[in-house]
Design a protein around this motif. Structure first.
Motif, PDB file in Angstrom:
ATOM      1  N   ASN A  12       0.863  -1.352  -0.045  1.00 29.72           N
ATOM      2  CA  ASN A  12       0.012   0.055   0.027  1.00 29.72           C
ATOM      3  C   ASN A  12       0.772   1.135  -0.009  1.00 29.72           C
ATOM      4  O   ASN A  12       2.131   1.031  -0.043  1.00 29.72           O
ATOM      5  CB  ASN A  12      -0.979  -0.183   1.171  1.00 29.72           C
ATOM      6  CG  ASN A  12      -0.310   0.013   2.619  1.00 29.72           C
ATOM      7  OD1 ASN A  12       0.701   0.437   2.690  1.00 29.72           O
ATOM      8  ND2 ASN A  12      -0.796  -0.537   3.538  1.00 29.72           N
ATOM      9  N   LYS A  13       0.337   2.432   0.084  1.00 30.85           N
ATOM     10  CA  LYS A  13       1.172   3.696  -0.006  1.00 30.85           C
ATOM     11  C   LYS A  13       2.020   3.834   1.136  1.00 30.85           C
ATOM     12  O   LYS A  13       3.085   4.473   0.741  1.00 30.85           O
ATOM     13  CB  LYS A  13       0.086   4.797   0.008  1.00 30.85           C
ATOM     14  CG  LYS A  13       0.649   6.067  -0.676  1.00 30.85           C
ATOM     15  CD  LYS A  13      -0.527   7.223  -0.678  1.00 30.85           C
ATOM     16  CE  LYS A  13       0.195   8.483  -1.136  1.00 30.85           C
ATOM     17  NZ  LYS A  13      -0.924   9.549  -1.461  1.00 30.85           N
ATOM     18  N   ALA A  73      -2.591   0.155  -8.374  1.00 31.84           N
ATOM     19  CA  ALA A  73      -2.904   0.311  -7.063  1.00 31.84           C
ATOM     20  C   ALA A  73      -3.870   1.749  -7.083  1.00 31.84           C
ATOM     21  O   ALA A  73      -3.202   3.020  -7.495  1.00 31.84           O
ATOM     22  CB  ALA A  73      -1.667   0.584  -6.038  1.00 31.84           C
ATOM     23  N   GLU A  74      -4.928   1.759  -7.006  1.00 33.54           N
ATOM     24  CA  GLU A  74      -5.731   2.940  -6.858  1.00 33.54           C
ATOM     25  C   GLU A  74      -5.374   4.037  -5.735  1.00 33.54           C
ATOM     26  O   GLU A  74      -5.309   5.218  -6.057  1.00 33.54           O
ATOM     27  CB  GLU A  74      -7.125   2.958  -6.631  1.00 33.54           C
ATOM     28  CG  GLU A  74      -7.902   1.888  -7.708  1.00 33.54           C
ATOM     29  CD  GLU A  74      -9.501   1.681  -7.398  1.00 33.54           C
ATOM     30  OE1 GLU A  74      -9.973   2.611  -7.111  1.00 33.54           O
ATOM     31  OE2 GLU A  74      -9.954   0.605  -7.591  1.00 33.54           O
ATOM     32  N   ASP A  75      -4.713   3.599  -4.506  1.00 23.88           N
ATOM     33  CA  ASP A  75      -4.210   4.587  -3.670  1.00 23.88           C
ATOM     34  C   ASP A  75      -3.154   5.321  -3.758  1.00 23.88           C
ATOM     35  O   ASP A  75      -2.777   6.390  -3.373  1.00 23.88           O
ATOM     36  CB  ASP A  75      -4.177   3.760  -2.193  1.00 23.88           C
ATOM     37  CG  ASP A  75      -2.979   2.835  -2.390  1.00 23.88           C
ATOM     38  OD1 ASP A  75      -2.414   2.287  -3.367  1.00 23.88           O
ATOM     39  OD2 ASP A  75      -2.660   2.602  -1.154  1.00 23.88           O
ATOM     40  N   ARG A  77      -3.123   6.774  -6.897  1.00 29.63           N
ATOM     41  CA  ARG A  77      -3.680   7.948  -7.620  1.00 29.63           C
ATOM     42  C   ARG A  77      -2.862   8.001  -9.003  1.00 29.63           C
ATOM     43  O   ARG A  77      -2.683   9.403  -9.498  1.00 29.63           O
ATOM     44  CB  ARG A  77      -3.573   9.212  -6.919  1.00 29.63           C
ATOM     45  CG  ARG A  77      -4.484   9.266  -5.596  1.00 29.63           C
ATOM     46  CD  ARG A  77      -4.503  10.522  -4.905  1.00 29.63           C
ATOM     47  NE  ARG A  77      -5.234  10.561  -3.846  1.00 29.63           N
ATOM     48  CZ  ARG A  77      -5.462  11.613  -2.986  1.00 29.63           C
ATOM     49  NH1 ARG A  77      -4.783  12.868  -3.598  1.00 29.63           N
ATOM     50  NH2 ARG A  77      -6.199  11.550  -1.918  1.00 29.63           N
TER      51      ARG A  77
END
Length: 214
Positions: A12-13, A73-75, A77
């Motif tokens: 994740n981010k 990964a949408e997070d 952006r």
């Protein structure tokens, strides 16, 4: 920079927190990412795998180049959420397509497929970097008023690669010699540049010129 073949990101981010992700060699790598892409004088650039955004932010804020990004990964952006194995762009959509420290996040059997997608949407060049395992012996000497003398050689250490949750393979590990990578790239275009930065020995860069399929 990261990208995975499934629709589930490997990290994740928070993975890109400065204290965890950043080190001197990585910023050397950013320099070469920008240098090699800008050397092609592109009007448009696609970055596959957003990572921490250093490359993309520089392009957007300091050039007139049209920049777009794609990542699963949408997070992170990205401009477009998509998969490297099926890039949602038409053929020859961008002058330069780049993927830095991305392809090792795919099983090696998907390398050819991913490379075919990168070259499909590129008009001019594909610029990639890949992890290259192996200890380096390096020497640097700076004498006033003379060019800096640098020498480096990688010591062969054919260690078996074990999947760590992110990298499925790395150049220099057992079964993944540099010759295989060069052969695969040469089958898709002409290798203009093939080098390892002196101060970022883990990142091996390739600049691939797309050959006209007229």
């Amino acid at each position: 920079t990261e990208f995975v073949m499934s629709n589930t990101p490997q990290v994740n981010k928070l993975h890109y927190d400065f204290n965890k992700y950043a080190f001197e060699g990585r910023f050397v790598s950013y320099y070469w990412q920008l240098k090699e892409v800008l050397a092609q004088n592109p009007s448009s650039v696609l970055e596959v795998g957003v990572g921490d955004g250093v490359f993309g932010n520089f392009i957007k804020q300091n050039t007139n180049i049209f920049y777009s990004s794609v990542d699963v990964a949408e997070d992170l952006r990205p401009d477009v959420v998509g998969n490297i194995l099926k890039l949602p762009f038409a053929d020859k959509s961008f002058d330069v397509v780049c993927a830095f420290e991305v392809l090792e996040h795919l099983p090696f059997e998907d390398f050819d497929h991913a490379l075919a997608e990168l070259t499909r949407v590129a008009r001019s060049h594909v610029v990639i970097s890949l992890p290259h395992f192996g200890p380096m012996f390096s020497f640097s000497l700076k004498i006033p008023f003379l060019p800096n003398l640098q020498f480096a050689i990688r010591l062969p250490l054919h260690k078996k690669h074990i999947f760590n949750g992110q990298h499925y393979w790395e150049i220099g590990k057992r079964g993944y010699p540099i010759s295989i990578i060069r052969s695969k790239l040469s089958a898709s275009g002409e290798i203009d540049r093939d080098f390892v930065p002196f101060n970022s020995s883990y990142h091996h860069f390739f600049v691939l010129k797309i050959l006209c399929k007229c």
